[in-house]
Design a protein around this motif. Structure first.
Motif, short mmCIF file in Angstrom:
data_model
loop_
_atom_site.label_atom_id
_atom_site.label_comp_id
_atom_site.label_asym_id
_atom_site.label_seq_id
_atom_site.Cartn_x
_atom_site.Cartn_y
_atom_site.Cartn_z
N VAL A 99 -20.48 36.02 2.60
CA VAL A 99 -21.66 36.88 2.60
C VAL A 99 -22.41 36.64 3.90
O VAL A 99 -22.82 35.52 4.18
N THR A 100 -22.58 37.67 4.71
CA THR A 100 -23.09 37.47 6.07
C THR A 100 -24.60 37.35 6.18
O THR A 100 -25.11 36.88 7.18
N GLY A 101 -25.33 37.76 5.13
CA GLY A 101 -26.79 37.80 5.24
C GLY A 101 -27.52 36.58 4.72
O GLY A 101 -28.73 36.63 4.50
N GLY A 102 -26.80 35.48 4.53
CA GLY A 102 -27.42 34.27 3.99
C GLY A 102 -27.12 34.15 2.51
O GLY A 102 -26.99 35.16 1.81
N MET A 103 -27.01 32.93 2.03
CA MET A 103 -26.63 32.70 0.63
C MET A 103 -27.31 31.43 0.14
O MET A 103 -27.19 30.38 0.76
N THR A 104 -27.99 31.50 -0.99
CA THR A 104 -28.70 30.34 -1.53
C THR A 104 -27.97 29.69 -2.69
O THR A 104 -28.33 28.59 -3.11
N MET A 105 -26.97 30.37 -3.26
CA MET A 105 -26.29 29.87 -4.44
C MET A 105 -25.05 29.07 -4.07
O MET A 105 -24.24 29.49 -3.26
N THR A 106 -24.92 27.91 -4.70
CA THR A 106 -23.77 27.05 -4.45
C THR A 106 -22.47 27.80 -4.69
O THR A 106 -21.51 27.68 -3.92
N SER A 107 -22.42 28.61 -5.74
CA SER A 107 -21.21 29.33 -6.11
C SER A 107 -20.84 30.41 -5.10
O SER A 107 -19.73 30.95 -5.14
N GLY A 108 -21.77 30.74 -4.21
CA GLY A 108 -21.51 31.78 -3.22
C GLY A 108 -20.82 31.29 -1.96
O GLY A 108 -20.58 32.09 -1.06
N TYR A 109 -20.50 30.02 -1.91
CA TYR A 109 -19.88 29.45 -0.72
C TYR A 109 -18.38 29.26 -0.91
O TYR A 109 -17.92 28.88 -1.99
N ASP A 110 -17.66 29.51 0.19
CA ASP A 110 -16.20 29.50 0.14
C ASP A 110 -15.58 28.23 0.71
O ASP A 110 -14.47 27.85 0.34
N TYR A 111 -16.29 27.62 1.65
CA TYR A 111 -15.76 26.43 2.31
C TYR A 111 -16.85 25.37 2.41
O TYR A 111 -18.02 25.70 2.61
N TRP A 112 -16.40 24.11 2.32
CA TRP A 112 -17.33 22.99 2.34
C TRP A 112 -16.83 21.90 3.27
O TRP A 112 -15.61 21.68 3.40
N GLY A 113 -17.79 21.20 3.90
CA GLY A 113 -17.44 20.01 4.66
C GLY A 113 -17.39 18.79 3.75
O GLY A 113 -17.61 18.90 2.54
N GLN A 114 -17.14 17.64 4.35
CA GLN A 114 -17.00 16.39 3.59
C GLN A 114 -18.33 15.70 3.34
O GLN A 114 -18.40 14.82 2.48
N GLY A 115 -19.34 16.07 4.09
CA GLY A 115 -20.66 15.51 3.86
C GLY A 115 -21.01 14.37 4.80
O GLY A 115 -20.14 13.68 5.34
N THR A 116 -22.30 14.15 4.98
CA THR A 116 -22.82 13.04 5.78
C THR A 116 -24.01 12.45 5.04
O THR A 116 -24.85 13.18 4.52
N GLN A 117 -24.08 11.12 5.02
CA GLN A 117 -25.12 10.43 4.25
C GLN A 117 -26.42 10.37 5.03
O GLN A 117 -26.44 9.99 6.20
N VAL A 118 -27.50 10.72 4.36
CA VAL A 118 -28.84 10.56 4.91
C VAL A 118 -29.62 9.66 3.96
O VAL A 118 -29.70 9.93 2.76
N THR A 119 -30.16 8.57 4.49
CA THR A 119 -30.93 7.64 3.70
C THR A 119 -32.31 7.49 4.33
O THR A 119 -32.42 7.19 5.51
N VAL A 120 -33.35 7.72 3.53
CA VAL A 120 -34.72 7.60 4.01
C VAL A 120 -35.37 6.44 3.29
O VAL A 120 -35.50 6.45 2.06
N SER A 121 -35.77 5.44 4.04
CA SER A 121 -36.37 4.25 3.44
C SER A 121 -37.88 4.37 3.43
O SER A 121 -38.49 4.96 4.33
N SER A 122 -38.48 3.78 2.40
CA SER A 122 -39.95 3.89 2.27
C SER A 122 -40.64 2.73 2.95
O SER A 122 -40.03 1.77 3.39
#
Length: 122
Positions: A99-122
């Motif tokens: 979908v070329t106009g932007g997509m907010t739903m998880t189910s609307g995505y066709d491809y995914w990366g492996q992810g990167t960890q973000v940790t925010v300490s208090s």
């Protein structure tokens, strides 16, 4: 061939900033999005950007703090994260949708990366 590779994650103190990058090959005509998943929680939408960048949308929890962008010439998407909070801690994923106009739903995505960890300490 489609490939999404995230980078830029790490550990930062609350109030700090990080910029995530997503090297996105084979998806120049797709919308791109960022999602995150904290331990024990479902994957949730963070931000999306349309094919040419004219449409951007954000989750309410990050609006005003995060900025999504893309450079189609470099085949890269970015997520600039400012004023980070401990509740932003999660694995962040880049995704591509036909979908070329932007997509907010998880189910609307066709491809995914492996992810990167973000940790925010208090």
């Amino acid at each position: 061939q489609v490939q999404l590779v995230e980078s830029g994650g790490g550990t930062v103190q609350a109030g700090g900033s990080l910029r995530l990058s997503c090297a996105a090959s084979g998806v120049s005509s797709y919308s791109l999005g960022w999602f995150r998943q904290a331990p024990g929680k479902e994957r949730e939408f963070v931000a999306t950007i349309s094919r040419y960048g004219g449409v951007r949308d954000y989750a309410n929890s990050v609006k005003g703090r995060f900025t999504i962008s893309r450079d189609n010439a470099k085949k890269t998407a970015y997520l600039q994260m400012n004023r980070l909070k401990p509740e932003d801690t999660a694995v962040y994923y880049c995704a591509a949708s036909r979908v070329t106009g932007g997509m907010t739903m998880t189910s609307g995505y066709d491809y995914w990366g492996q992810g990167t960890q973000v940790t925010v300490s208090s």
